[in-house]
Design a protein around this motif. Structure first.
Motif, PDB file in Angstrom:
ATOM      1  N   LYS A  38      58.336  39.696  44.145  1.00  0.00           N
ATOM      2  CA  LYS A  38      59.152  41.062  44.737  1.00  0.00           C
ATOM      3  C   LYS A  38      58.093  41.906  43.883  1.00  0.00           C
ATOM      4  CE  LYS A  38      62.459  38.848  46.999  1.00  0.00           C
ATOM      5  NZ  LYS A  38      61.712  38.460  48.874  1.00  0.00           N
ATOM      6  N   TRP A  39      57.487  41.851  43.679  1.00  0.00           N
ATOM      7  CA  TRP A  39      56.358  42.966  43.497  1.00  0.00           C
ATOM      8  C   TRP A  39      55.436  43.473  44.472  1.00  0.00           C
ATOM      9  CZ3 TRP A  39      52.908  39.638  39.991  1.00  0.00           C
ATOM     10  CH2 TRP A  39      54.214  38.803  38.486  1.00  0.00           C
ATOM     11  N   ARG A  40      55.081  45.036  44.198  1.00  0.00           N
ATOM     12  CA  ARG A  40      54.602  45.279  45.132  1.00  0.00           C
ATOM     13  C   ARG A  40      52.998  45.676  45.597  1.00  0.00           C
ATOM     14  NH1 ARG A  40      54.708  50.936  42.401  1.00  0.00           N
ATOM     15  NH2 ARG A  40      54.627  50.324  40.422  1.00  0.00           N
ATOM     16  N   ASP A  41      52.087  45.065  44.504  1.00  0.00           N
ATOM     17  CA  ASP A  41      50.992  43.904  44.833  1.00  0.00           C
ATOM     18  C   ASP A  41      50.619  42.795  44.046  1.00  0.00           C
ATOM     19  OD1 ASP A  41      48.795  44.128  45.873  1.00  0.00           O
ATOM     20  OD2 ASP A  41      47.676  46.202  45.160  1.00  0.00           O
ATOM     21  N   LEU A  42      50.242  42.486  44.536  1.00  0.00           N
ATOM     22  CA  LEU A  42      48.946  41.501  43.725  1.00  0.00           C
ATOM     23  C   LEU A  42      49.459  42.139  42.202  1.00  0.00           C
ATOM     24  CD1 LEU A  42      47.171  38.551  43.311  1.00  0.00           C
ATOM     25  CD2 LEU A  42      45.681  40.180  42.970  1.00  0.00           C
ATOM     26  N   GLY A  43      49.999  40.864  40.814  1.00  0.00           N
ATOM     27  CA  GLY A  43      50.353  41.751  39.525  1.00  0.00           C
ATOM     28  C   GLY A  43      48.380  41.931  39.029  1.00  0.00           C
ATOM     29  N   TYR A  44      47.720  40.939  38.963  1.00  0.00           N
ATOM     30  CA  TYR A  44      46.256  41.508  38.456  1.00  0.00           C
ATOM     31  C   TYR A  44      45.353  42.788  38.585  1.00  0.00           C
ATOM     32  CZ  TYR A  44      47.569  36.430  37.611  1.00  0.00           C
ATOM     33  OH  TYR A  44      48.132  35.360  37.379  1.00  0.00           O
ATOM     34  N   HIS A  45      44.486  43.109  38.623  1.00  0.00           N
ATOM     35  CA  HIS A  45      44.110  43.934  38.674  1.00  0.00           C
ATOM     36  C   HIS A  45      42.456  43.650  39.570  1.00  0.00           C
ATOM     37  CE1 HIS A  45      45.944  47.029  35.767  1.00  0.00           C
ATOM     38  NE2 HIS A  45      46.064  47.357  36.829  1.00  0.00           N
ATOM     39  N   PHE A  46      42.539  42.672  38.853  1.00  0.00           N
ATOM     40  CA  PHE A  46      41.043  41.283  40.125  1.00  0.00           C
ATOM     41  C   PHE A  46      41.107  40.546  39.590  1.00  0.00           C
ATOM     42  CE2 PHE A  46      39.598  45.613  37.357  1.00  0.00           C
ATOM     43  CZ  PHE A  46      39.076  45.677  38.614  1.00  0.00           C
ATOM     44  N   VAL A  47      40.189  39.117  40.155  1.00  0.00           N
ATOM     45  CA  VAL A  47      40.241  38.053  40.675  1.00  0.00           C
ATOM     46  C   VAL A  47      38.930  37.344  40.864  1.00  0.00           C
ATOM     47  CG1 VAL A  47      41.197  36.131  41.371  1.00  0.00           C
ATOM     48  CG2 VAL A  47      42.581  38.030  41.705  1.00  0.00           C
ATOM     49  N   VAL A  48      38.196  36.586  39.437  1.00  0.00           N
ATOM     50  CA  VAL A  48      37.520  36.161  39.831  1.00  0.00           C
ATOM     51  C   VAL A  48      36.906  34.618  39.896  1.00  0.00           C
ATOM     52  CG1 VAL A  48      34.981  35.912  38.273  1.00  0.00           C
ATOM     53  CG2 VAL A  48      36.790  37.219  38.100  1.00  0.00           C
ATOM     54  N   GLU A  49      36.604  34.218  41.470  1.00  0.00           N
ATOM     55  CA  GLU A  49      37.092  33.207  42.772  1.00  0.00           C
ATOM     56  C   GLU A  49      36.096  32.712  43.290  1.00  0.00           C
ATOM     57  OE1 GLU A  49      39.359  32.894  45.718  1.00  0.00           O
ATOM     58  OE2 GLU A  49      39.498  34.922  45.094  1.00  0.00           O
ATOM     59  N   LYS A  50      36.337  31.556  43.323  1.00  0.00           N
ATOM     60  CA  LYS A  50      35.062  30.560  44.261  1.00  0.00           C
ATOM     61  C   LYS A  50      35.406  30.954  45.700  1.00  0.00           C
ATOM     62  CE  LYS A  50      32.569  27.229  45.098  1.00  0.00           C
ATOM     63  NZ  LYS A  50      31.475  26.234  44.064  1.00  0.00           N
ATOM     64  N   VAL A  51      34.134  31.856  46.251  1.00  0.00           N
ATOM     65  CA  VAL A  51      34.268  32.217  48.069  1.00  0.00           C
ATOM     66  C   VAL A  51      32.850  32.302  48.303  1.00  0.00           C
ATOM     67  CG1 VAL A  51      33.959  33.841  49.716  1.00  0.00           C
ATOM     68  CG2 VAL A  51      35.074  34.445  47.612  1.00  0.00           C
ATOM     69  N   GLY A  52      32.993  30.661  48.893  1.00  0.00           N
ATOM     70  CA  GLY A  52      31.873  29.905  49.820  1.00  0.00           C
ATOM     71  C   GLY A  52      31.035  29.331  48.318  1.00  0.00           C
ATOM     72  N   ASP A  53      29.460  29.422  48.398  1.00  0.00           N
ATOM     73  CA  ASP A  53      29.345  28.909  47.541  1.00  0.00           C
ATOM     74  C   ASP A  53      28.937  29.185  46.159  1.00  0.00           C
ATOM     75  OD1 ASP A  53      28.415  26.218  49.238  1.00  0.00           O
ATOM     76  OD2 ASP A  53      26.442  27.911  49.961  1.00  0.00           O
TER      77      ASP A  53
END
Length: 147
Positions: A38-53
């Motif tokens: 029930k937060w207004r948005d994602l709690g983090y400012h940034f996410v480092v993740e795999k996208v494609g390769d």
């Protein structure tokens, strides 16, 4: 009365504690934070993740809004989440490298010193960002971009 702009002094490092696949997970994290927590948005400012390769840094909360990722640090610490579970294994080298390049620019822009790149566990009784997360290696990689 308008909310005061946060004064960023730290970056708080997190793990998602989930498997990181080749599709963007940030939307799922956001959906969970909004619908379940029930937060207004994602709690983090940034996410480092795999996208494609490859790995990318995806935007979460805007920097003019306090985070919802670390009680006591949400107004001082930018929240950076690494997609993955680092309980037993470190993040892949490519993920650390993408994060280091990004963090070098962010720290330079916001005036955040390297020693203020800190694990979530420094502020809360948690294993986050995982026992195998190499905080010193990340700082060293960031330093390489700043020197």
């Amino acid at each position: 009365m308008p909310q005061a702009f946060p004064r960023w002094t730290h970056v708080v490092l997190h793990q998602s504690a989930t498997a990181d696949g080749p599709t963007a997970d940030t939307a799922n994290f956001r959906r969970h934070h909004v619908k379940v927590r029930k937060w207004r948005d994602l709690g983090y400012h940034f996410v480092v993740e795999k996208v494609g390769d490859g790995y990318e840094v995806l935007a979460g909360r805007p920097l003019n809004v306090p985070g919802a990722h670390c009680p006591g640090m949400n107004r001082r610490g930018v929240g950076l989440c690494f997609a993955g579970d680092f309980t037993n294994a470190s993040p892949p080298a490519d993920q650390l490298e993408v994060a280091a390049r990004f963090l070098a620019g962010l720290c330079a822009q916001l005036g955040i010193p390297l020693e203020n790149l800190v694990p979530h566990s420094a502020y809360l009784s948690t294993a986050c960002p995982g026992e195998a997360f190499p905080v010193e290696e990340l700082r060293s990689r960031v330093r390489g971009y700043l020197d």
